[in-house]
Design a protein around this motif. Structure first.
Motif, mmCIF file in Angstrom:
data_model
loop_
_atom_site.group_PDB
_atom_site.id
_atom_site.type_symbol
_atom_site.label_atom_id
_atom_site.label_comp_id
_atom_site.label_asym_id
_atom_site.label_seq_id
_atom_site.Cartn_x
_atom_site.Cartn_y
_atom_site.Cartn_z
ATOM 1 N N LYS A 136 35.124 56.391 51.018
ATOM 2 C CA LYS A 136 34.942 55.537 52.078
ATOM 3 C C LYS A 136 33.871 55.968 53.206
ATOM 4 O O LYS A 136 33.069 55.158 53.418
ATOM 5 N N PHE A 137 33.984 57.076 53.590
ATOM 6 C CA PHE A 137 32.928 57.548 54.580
ATOM 7 C C PHE A 137 31.690 58.559 54.093
ATOM 8 O O PHE A 137 31.605 59.534 54.733
ATOM 9 N N ASP A 138 31.587 58.406 52.753
ATOM 10 C CA ASP A 138 30.513 59.212 52.292
ATOM 11 C C ASP A 138 29.213 58.922 53.164
ATOM 12 O O ASP A 138 28.920 57.828 53.389
ATOM 13 N N ASP A 139 28.299 59.814 53.230
ATOM 14 C CA ASP A 139 27.080 59.989 54.077
ATOM 15 C C ASP A 139 27.190 59.350 55.431
ATOM 16 O O ASP A 139 26.208 58.630 55.827
ATOM 17 N N GLY A 140 28.018 59.613 56.003
ATOM 18 C CA GLY A 140 28.341 59.131 57.531
ATOM 19 C C GLY A 140 28.563 57.697 57.691
ATOM 20 O O GLY A 140 28.349 57.459 58.754
ATOM 21 N N GLY A 142 30.303 54.162 58.399
ATOM 22 C CA GLY A 142 31.398 53.621 59.505
ATOM 23 C C GLY A 142 32.020 54.692 60.418
ATOM 24 O O GLY A 142 31.140 55.369 61.042
ATOM 25 N N SER A 143 33.406 54.630 60.678
ATOM 26 C CA SER A 143 33.914 55.435 61.684
ATOM 27 C C SER A 143 34.415 56.855 61.403
ATOM 28 O O SER A 143 35.192 57.450 61.943
ATOM 29 N N GLY A 144 33.836 57.190 60.314
ATOM 30 C CA GLY A 144 34.554 58.331 59.585
ATOM 31 C C GLY A 144 34.367 59.848 60.429
ATOM 32 O O GLY A 144 35.140 60.623 60.139
ATOM 33 N N LEU A 145 33.399 59.852 61.215
ATOM 34 C CA LEU A 145 33.117 61.094 61.937
ATOM 35 C C LEU A 145 34.131 61.212 62.836
ATOM 36 O O LEU A 145 34.574 62.652 63.211
ATOM 37 N N ARG A 146 34.586 60.392 63.701
ATOM 38 C CA ARG A 146 35.299 60.380 64.549
ATOM 39 C C ARG A 146 36.987 60.811 63.838
ATOM 40 O O ARG A 146 37.692 61.335 64.521
ATOM 41 N N SER A 159 25.785 69.466 47.747
ATOM 42 C CA SER A 159 27.335 69.175 47.341
ATOM 43 C C SER A 159 28.047 68.540 48.314
ATOM 44 O O SER A 159 29.184 68.912 48.191
ATOM 45 N N LYS A 160 27.760 67.999 49.239
ATOM 46 C CA LYS A 160 28.366 67.288 50.303
ATOM 47 C C LYS A 160 29.466 66.416 49.660
ATOM 48 O O LYS A 160 30.518 66.252 50.340
ATOM 49 N N THR A 161 28.822 65.315 48.872
ATOM 50 C CA THR A 161 29.873 64.451 48.335
ATOM 51 C C THR A 161 31.264 65.205 47.555
ATOM 52 O O THR A 161 32.272 64.773 47.951
ATOM 53 N N LYS A 173 40.821 65.317 55.185
ATOM 54 C CA LYS A 173 39.871 64.109 55.469
ATOM 55 C C LYS A 173 38.523 64.781 55.751
ATOM 56 O O LYS A 173 38.155 65.314 57.060
ATOM 57 N N ALA A 174 37.663 64.548 55.009
ATOM 58 C CA ALA A 174 36.076 65.084 55.239
ATOM 59 C C ALA A 174 34.903 63.909 55.140
ATOM 60 O O ALA A 174 35.140 62.809 54.120
ATOM 61 N N ALA A 175 34.288 63.967 56.237
ATOM 62 C CA ALA A 175 33.139 62.954 56.210
ATOM 63 C C ALA A 175 31.798 63.848 55.902
ATOM 64 O O ALA A 175 31.844 65.217 56.228
ATOM 65 N N ASN A 176 30.912 63.343 55.591
ATOM 66 C CA ASN A 176 29.500 64.311 55.855
ATOM 67 C C ASN A 176 28.248 63.544 56.150
ATOM 68 O O ASN A 176 28.202 62.051 56.104
ATOM 69 N N VAL A 177 27.449 64.142 56.769
ATOM 70 C CA VAL A 177 26.122 63.528 57.253
ATOM 71 C C VAL A 177 25.045 64.201 56.483
ATOM 72 O O VAL A 177 24.826 65.304 56.670
ATOM 73 N N PRO A 178 24.250 63.354 55.683
ATOM 74 C CA PRO A 178 23.045 63.902 55.216
ATOM 75 C C PRO A 178 21.876 64.016 56.298
ATOM 76 O O PRO A 178 21.619 63.219 57.239
#
Length: 278
Positions: A136-140, A142-146, A159-161, A173-178
């Motif tokens: 759901k929060f791939d590539d930063g 929504g509110s995934g970072l918080r 290999s972030k995803t 729970k992992a989110a990622n920012v490209p």
């Protein structure tokens, strides 16, 4: 010209009263420790009787073989040990000693159920929730970072995803920012708990190879995506962002997703422990 003599393969017989997946995973780890030694894996799943054991041992007798087995039933394990000794075969009992040790410490008897699987408990559902979170929060998005336990920051093709999804499998729970050249990362990245941020980097030449292969696979000719000068520039920008964040950085060159994931978890846990003590 120096000729090197080819090594004969070592046979790894995987014997199990179930599918043999547990033993197979260990065998892969064993093989990785002998990169110059060829192996031949021979599986013997659903072994249910002593006659079945006799047949598997007879197939390996006299050969350069190691018997690796996961047998729950005590009688079957003892029979396998006796048969291997009689046939002068090396063997490795993966379940016997762990089962006996846990039984002694816990004071409880093992169920001795071949192929038994863990119940669908809270841990299982936590993993499923974490995997859904990663998607759901791939590539930063929504509110995934918080909400994330871990935030990965790196350029494309580090290999972030898949790493986020594997961390989800581990229950995190992992989110990622490209990091994309010319595009400012979301401001939330600098507002969240910095202890959960981990940077990812990679060797420039390896990144060029990966990207070139991806471009070919997509049937496009986007040279800029794989050109070395552009890659060096992107990595330098990522390095600057990592420094600004003050986050640890893992070089994923040559690392498997599993190894990278465990390094990420160790880093985040250690930083939080150190912060709690100080």
């Amino acid at each position: 010209m120096v000729m090197t003599q080819a090594r004969n393969p070592v046979e790894l017989h995987i014997v199990s009263d179930s599918t043999g997946e547990t033993a197979a995973r260990l065998v892969l780890a064993l093989e990785a420790q002998f990169p110059e030694q060829p192996f031949e894996e021979i599986r013997h799943p659903r072994v249910e009787s002593i006659d079945d054991l006799k047949l598997t041992v007879s197939r390996a007798k006299g050969r350069p073989a190691v018997m690796v087995y996961t047998l729950v039933d005590r009688e079957m394990r003892e029979a396998m040990r006796t048969l291997c000794r009689s046939a002068r075969l090396h063997y490795c009992d993966l379940l016997g000693h762990p089962i006996e040790s846990i039984a002694k410490v816990s004071g409880m008897a093992a169920q001795m159920t071949p192929g038994a699987r863990p119940a669908l408990d809270s841990t299982y559902f936590k993993r499923m929730e974490a995997i859904e979170f990663a998607v759901k929060f791939d590539d930063g998005l929504g509110s995934g970072l918080r909400e994330a336990d871990v935030v990965l920051v790196g350029v494309s093709r580090t290999s972030k995803t898949p790493l986020s999804i594997y961390l989800g499998y581990l229950g995190h729970k992992a989110a990622n920012v490209p990091i994309v050249k010319g595009i400012t990362p979301p401001p939330e990245l600098y507002e969240i708990d910095p202890l959960k941020i981990v940077g990812l980097t990679i060797d420039a030449e390896r990144l060029a190879e990966i990207r070139a292969a991806r471009v070919r696979g997509m049937g496009t000719t986007n040279r800029r995506y794989s050109e070395m000068l552009e890659i060096y520039s992107e990595l330098e920008e990522a390095d600057a962002i990592h420094r600004r964040l003050g986050c640890p950085v893992i070089d994923v060159t040559g690392l498997s997703i599993e190894e990278t994931a465990h390094r990420v978890v160790r880093l985040v846990d250690r930083r939080r422990q150190e912060a709690a003590v100080s």
